[in-house]
Scaffold this motif. Structure first.
Motif, PDB file in Angstrom:
ATOM      1  N   UNK A 184     -36.757  22.775   1.035  1.00 13.86           N
ATOM      2  CA  UNK A 184     -36.240  21.725   0.155  1.00 13.86           C
ATOM      3  C   UNK A 184     -35.193  22.239  -0.828  1.00 13.86           C
ATOM      4  N   UNK A 185     -34.682  23.430  -0.575  1.00 15.02           N
ATOM      5  CA  UNK A 185     -33.613  24.007  -1.400  1.00 15.02           C
ATOM      6  C   UNK A 185     -32.355  24.067  -0.532  1.00 15.02           C
ATOM      7  N   UNK A 186     -31.260  23.521  -1.008  1.00 16.77           N
ATOM      8  CA  UNK A 186     -30.053  23.415  -0.189  1.00 16.77           C
ATOM      9  C   UNK A 186     -29.434  24.777   0.090  1.00 16.77           C
ATOM     10  N   UNK A 187     -29.109  25.005   1.349  1.00 15.89           N
ATOM     11  CA  UNK A 187     -28.413  26.211   1.753  1.00 15.89           C
ATOM     12  C   UNK A 187     -26.928  25.918   1.937  1.00 15.89           C
ATOM     13  N   UNK A 188     -26.334  26.466   3.005  1.00 16.36           N
ATOM     14  CA  UNK A 188     -24.899  26.274   3.218  1.00 16.36           C
ATOM     15  C   UNK A 188     -24.548  26.421   4.696  1.00 16.36           C
TER      16      UNK A 188
ATOM     17  N   UNK B   4     -29.525  32.444   0.600  1.00 20.38           N
ATOM     18  CA  UNK B   4     -29.634  33.873   0.904  1.00 20.38           C
ATOM     19  C   UNK B   4     -30.773  34.547   0.151  1.00 20.38           C
ATOM     20  N   UNK B   5     -31.111  34.029  -1.021  1.00 22.13           N
ATOM     21  CA  UNK B   5     -32.161  34.656  -1.843  1.00 22.13           C
ATOM     22  C   UNK B   5     -33.518  34.664  -1.158  1.00 22.13           C
ATOM     23  N   UNK B   6     -33.710  33.782  -0.156  1.00 19.18           N
ATOM     24  CA  UNK B   6     -34.996  33.731   0.536  1.00 19.18           C
ATOM     25  C   UNK B   6     -35.037  34.662   1.745  1.00 19.18           C
TER      26      UNK B   6
ATOM     27  N   UNK C  40     -26.760  18.788   5.189  1.00 22.99           N
ATOM     28  CA  UNK C  40     -26.865  18.722   3.723  1.00 22.99           C
ATOM     29  C   UNK C  40     -26.687  17.303   3.217  1.00 22.99           C
ATOM     30  N   UNK C  41     -25.821  16.537   3.859  1.00 22.38           N
ATOM     31  CA  UNK C  41     -25.647  15.146   3.454  1.00 22.38           C
ATOM     32  C   UNK C  41     -26.925  14.362   3.721  1.00 22.38           C
ATOM     33  N   UNK C  42     -27.566  14.626   4.862  1.00 26.45           N
ATOM     34  CA  UNK C  42     -28.794  13.906   5.211  1.00 26.45           C
ATOM     35  C   UNK C  42     -29.969  14.315   4.333  1.00 26.45           C
ATOM     36  N   UNK C  43     -30.085  15.615   4.046  1.00 31.32           N
ATOM     37  CA  UNK C  43     -31.258  16.121   3.329  1.00 31.32           C
ATOM     38  C   UNK C  43     -31.089  16.142   1.814  1.00 31.32           C
TER      39      UNK C  43
END
Length: 351
Positions: free
Chosen positions: A326-330, A301-303, A340-343
């Motif tokens: 390259x930063x995990x989201x949700x 959300x910060x982005x 998320x599991x893949x990346x």
């Protein structure tokens, strides 16, 4: 020169060979079932190709999985990574260009009727994009197709989940065992990815257990109050009433044509709302799966990442893809995110 005795022996061998060939021919023919002109073309479903097993294949039992996307981006890269991780075959057909005048004309349809809420510019563009992809389904003469938006996510166990959905949909539609289609054929739209759906006592419903269903305590969104009316740790299949968001929806061959006919003329707030209204009116035969199996993935959300619809409405996004990709989201309501599991090698359920 052959002697008479030798000629007799050779004839004996020839007769034996002919008899052997005839016997082998009858034996070979007996291996195949006799044709009955009054019997249906498919009389049984072999166990290896049972409907529920087909629903767990690389296209989840549909003839094709198509992703709606206008360009390569973090959305499509994450989508394909998740597809590769879970063994799904997803095609991304190129979107044809839209002339600004076409968008403007579509937006203005129904402008003389004050009772009609028309789409904003970004929603009009998205609506036309959905219609173009559905036209592709019709032009390709696909028997069924699953259409998904390019930022969707799903559980790592999606192929096993869809086997359960196959059983439930066939049960709900009372599909005979001799019908080999994974989800039967008694539907136009199978709505399996959404951001919420209404449910009330009295709805004819098929419930089924799913180890990967999001429990009530972790479910987020406007439909939480309706989800909590359902048995916990179970999914439900029923006639669509008020599904919102077209994260993932399947179309039958006739369903695709009907959607173009009844939803292709605009006169609504957005594509998903118009599709929902048409389903609710039972102009289309639509089935919802609740809770959803596909949901939107959100970068951190910060982005302040904007959707394509918001960008189409003129909103500006401050961040570049390189800043957040390259930063995990949700992902809401998906227990074990395939993206998320893949990346990132982690789960990213939003709570």
């Amino acid at each position: 020169m052959l002697r008479p005795g030798m000629l007799f022996i050779q004839r004996q061998y020839l007769y034996l060979l002919i008899v052997l060939i005839v016997l082998l021919t009858f034996w070979y023919i007996s291996l195949f079932p006799r044709w009955n002109p009054e019997a249906p073309y498919i009389t049984s479903v072999p166990e290896a190709h049972a409907p529920r097993e087909t629903a767990g294949n690389a296209t989840l039992g549909f003839q094709a999985i198509l992703a709606l996307s206008n360009r390569p981006s973090w959305r499509t890269r994450g989508l394909l990574a998740a597809a590769n991780y879970t063994g799904l075959d997803i095609q991304i057909p190129p979107q044809p260009p839209l002339h600004p005048d076409v968008i403007d004309a579509f937006w203005k349809i129904g402008q003389d009727d004050d009772s009609i809420r028309r789409p904003e510019h970004g929603a009009a563009v998205a609506w036309l994009a959905h219609l173009d992809l559905i036209k592709f389904v019709v032009q390709s003469n696909l028997d069924t197709a699953l259409i998904m938006e390019d930022d969707v996510d799903w559980d790592v166990s999606i192929r096993e989940q869809m086997k359960l959905v196959s059983d439930a949909v066939r049960n709900f539609t009372k599909t005979p065992e001799t019908q080999g289609a994974p989800y039967g054929r008694a539907w136009d739209v199978l709505w399996i990815g959404h951001c919420g759906e209404y449910w009330a006592e009295g709805f004819e419903t098929v419930f089924f257990e799913d180890p990967a269903v999001c429990p009530h305590s972790k479910y987020l969104g406007w439909a939480k109050q309706y989800i909590e009316r359902l048995p916990d740790y179970r999914r439900a299949v029923y006639q669509s009433f008020n599904p919102v968001c077209t994260f993932a929806y399947a179309l039958s061959r006739e369903g695709a044509r009907s959607v173009l006919k009844y939803v292709g003329g605009g006169k609504g707030e957005a594509f998903d709302i118009k599709l929902m209204e048409t389903c609710k009116a039972k102009t289309l035969n639509c089935i919802s799966v609740v809770p959803e199996l596909f949901h939107q993935y959100f970068p951190p959300e910060s982005f302040a990442v904007k959707s394509e619809v918001e960008i189409g409405n003129g909103e500006h996004m401050e961040s570049n893809e390189a800043d957040f990709e390259n930063v995990m989201g949700s992902t809401e309501n998906i227990l074990e995110s395939a993206r998320c599991r893949a990346l990132f090698g982690k789960s990213c359920l939003k709570v």
